[in-house]
Design a protein around this motif. Structure first.
Motif, PDB file in Angstrom:
ATOM      1  N   ASP A 159      -6.645   3.925  -0.461  1.00  0.00           N
ATOM      2  CA  ASP A 159      -7.207   3.390   0.786  1.00  0.00           C
ATOM      3  C   ASP A 159      -7.777   4.477   1.696  1.00  0.00           C
ATOM      4  O   ASP A 159      -8.003   4.235   2.878  1.00  0.00           O
ATOM      5  CB  ASP A 159      -6.184   2.515   1.534  1.00  0.00           C
ATOM      6  CG  ASP A 159      -4.966   3.301   2.008  1.00  0.00           C
ATOM      7  OD1 ASP A 159      -4.810   4.496   1.621  1.00  0.00           O
ATOM      8  OD2 ASP A 159      -4.155   2.733   2.757  1.00  0.00           O
ATOM      9  N   HIS A 167     -11.898   1.625  -2.173  1.00  0.00           N
ATOM     10  CA  HIS A 167     -10.737   1.448  -1.288  1.00  0.00           C
ATOM     11  C   HIS A 167     -10.275  -0.008  -1.275  1.00  0.00           C
ATOM     12  O   HIS A 167     -11.059  -0.934  -1.432  1.00  0.00           O
ATOM     13  CB  HIS A 167     -11.092   1.879   0.141  1.00  0.00           C
ATOM     14  CG  HIS A 167     -11.263   3.356   0.288  1.00  0.00           C
ATOM     15  ND1 HIS A 167     -11.851   3.941   1.381  1.00  0.00           N
ATOM     16  CD2 HIS A 167     -10.904   4.377  -0.547  1.00  0.00           C
ATOM     17  CE1 HIS A 167     -11.863   5.265   1.213  1.00  0.00           C
ATOM     18  NE2 HIS A 167     -11.294   5.547   0.060  1.00  0.00           N
ATOM     19  N   THR A 168      -8.974  -0.162  -1.076  1.00  0.00           N
ATOM     20  CA  THR A 168      -8.409  -1.489  -0.884  1.00  0.00           C
ATOM     21  C   THR A 168      -7.539  -1.443   0.369  1.00  0.00           C
ATOM     22  O   THR A 168      -7.574  -0.467   1.126  1.00  0.00           O
ATOM     23  CB  THR A 168      -7.592  -1.919  -2.123  1.00  0.00           C
ATOM     24  OG1 THR A 168      -7.214  -3.283  -1.970  1.00  0.00           O
ATOM     25  CG2 THR A 168      -6.350  -1.065  -2.332  1.00  0.00           C
ATOM     26  N   SER A 169      -6.779  -2.501   0.603  1.00  0.00           N
ATOM     27  CA  SER A 169      -5.804  -2.493   1.695  1.00  0.00           C
ATOM     28  C   SER A 169      -4.423  -2.706   1.077  1.00  0.00           C
ATOM     29  O   SER A 169      -4.312  -3.130  -0.083  1.00  0.00           O
ATOM     30  CB  SER A 169      -6.096  -3.636   2.673  1.00  0.00           C
ATOM     31  OG  SER A 169      -5.949  -4.873   1.991  1.00  0.00           O
TER      32      SER A 169
END
Ligand code: GUN
Ligand code: ZN
Length: 429
Positions: A159, A167-169
């Motif tokens: 992230d 990117h992720t959360s």
């Protein structure tokens, strides 16, 4: 029931603890439902099981299936980019390619190439760094299951500090990982590994979400990178306020018996002590460490602390799928360490490429050698006539010499047949 006749070599007893190579010039292995149920001199087994189907493997040598404890699925198309250190290589080479796996058709094609690469090299079990995209990870599991491979893999999460499209959360990483684990963890030979890319690209929130999923999975695995490159380590130190690299994972309870950390080229003594105490494993990736100039792996210090070490190709920073090449490079690196190097024999190399990997993955009761009770995961190394390996093996003074030649000269072209659970792994067609 099938009776296999072959020259076999394996390492049921750890050569790092005094075990010696086991070699049988004319062995019989009786396999029933994928399991080796009897083993002994071929003539003896044949006389007692005259009706068993017979598979004769003349010349060459039968080895346990190889175990790759660290390999990246999305990097198969970028193997061989030389001349860059880790962070530059990631930015210029690996991550642009990994971003392409957002497209499902592309990911499916890469999954096919990747699994072909593993099987072609004689790898039957692998801990695979997946993709940042859940459909791509699903494609990997699907293709690997169709070919019957023993795969442990998972969604790679990050992230920060990569490209935005990777990117992720914490929430999304958890949800997507959980859905993949529900579909694949414990399905056939597949298992799930929670996979934050490395501390540099993962906030504490994200690592906490990884820990949550890891804690929820019965017998789930954790894998990431550790102490690979000095610039990386300095950046991680700044980002996490000066604690040790290992501590970034450890403070989220991610370091234990079912943890495999790749590289660990520059560990502190405190970290080595902690890895040993936790029963975690380190995946040593020697061609990658050489190609990226990451450093000379301190195997002596890992052994002194009792840290468990296995072998990984680290495709695509590593230079190919062959664990023979990794074994050779591990040997060469230790030579370059001079007085601090560990003098590795062919028995050590085979053990690192088979039983040590099986142990790192918690599969030692099933695979890693060709003893009675193990699954019949095996490879037939049979060089083409007239090649240097063929000549070398025929003129070897004994099995240890022949095995050293396999590591020095063997390539995927020399792997003539691969079995998992006693079944030949076919070509992908
Ligand atoms: N650290 C974080 N990502 C990677 C990767 O893809 N390869 C290697 N060798 N190290 C990494
Ligand atoms: Zn890696």
């Amino acid at each position: 029931m099938t009776l296999f006749r072959a020259q076999t070599i394996d390492t049921p007893d750890d050569p790092f603890s005094g075990g010696v190579l086991r070699a049988d010039a004319d062995a019989g292995l009786l396999v029933e439902d994928g399991v080796i149920v009897e083993r002994g001199a071929f003539a003896d087994l044949r006389s007692r099981h005259p009706d068993a189907d017979l598979v004769e493997l003349p010349d060459g040598v039968l080895l346990p299936g190889l175990v790759d404890s660290h390999v990246h699925f999305p990097q198969v198309r970028v193997i061989g980019a030389l001349g860059m250190p880790l962070l530059e290589w990631l930015e210029r080479c690996a991550l642009p390619e990994e971003a392409r796996l957002a497209e499902a058709g592309y990911a499916r094609a890469v999954a096919g190439e990747f699994v072909d690469g593993l099987v072609g090299a004689g790898t039957t079990t692998a801990l695979v760094f997946g993709s940042h995209f859940a459909p791509a990870v699903d494609a990997l599991f699907t293709v690997a299951a169709a070919r019957g491979l023993r795969i442990t893999s998972g969604l790679v999460v990050s992230d920060r500090m990569l490209r935005a499209d990777l990117h992720t959360s914490a929430r999304r990483g958890y949800d997507e990982g959980r859905a993949l684990a529900e579909r694949w963890h414990g399905t056939g030979r597949s298992r799930y590994a929670v996979t934050p890319r490395f501390a540099l690209s993962c906030s504490d929130d994200l690592l906490a979400s990884c820990a949550q999923l890891h804690g929820e999975l019965a017998d789930g695995w954790f894998t990431s990178h550790l102490n690979e490159n000095l610039d990386e380590i300095a950046t991680v130190g700044r980002l996490f306020g000066g604690g040790s690299y290992l501590d970034c994972y450890d403070r989220h309870d991610l370091v234990g018996r079912r943890s495999v950390l790749a590289h660990d080229v520059h560990p502190t003594d405190v970290e080595l002590k902690r890895l040993a105490e936790a029963g975690a494993s380190v995946a040593h990736c020697p061609t990658s460490n050489s190609a990226l100039g990451s450093g000379l792996f301190p195997l002596n210090r890992h052994l002194a602390y009792g840290v468990h070490v296995a072998l990984g190709t680290d495709v695509g920073a590593g230079t190919g799928f062959s664990l023979f090449k990794e074994g050779l490079q591990a040997y060469l690196l230790q030579r370059l360490r001079g007085a601090d190097g560990v003098a590795l024999t062919a028995a050590h190399l085979l053990h690192l490429a088979t039983a040590a990997g099986a142990r790192a993955l918690g599969l030692r009761d099933q695979v890693g050698d060709l003893s009675v009770g193990r699954r019949f995961d095996a490879i037939w190394v049979r060089p083409r006539p007239g090649t240097p390996l063929d000549i070398g093996m025929r003129h070897a003074g004994g099995p240890e010499e022949a095995l050293a030649r396999v590591f020095a000269l063997g390539t995927p072209h020399d792997v003539a047949q691969v079995w998992i659970d006693g079944v030949p792994v076919g070509s992908s067609g």
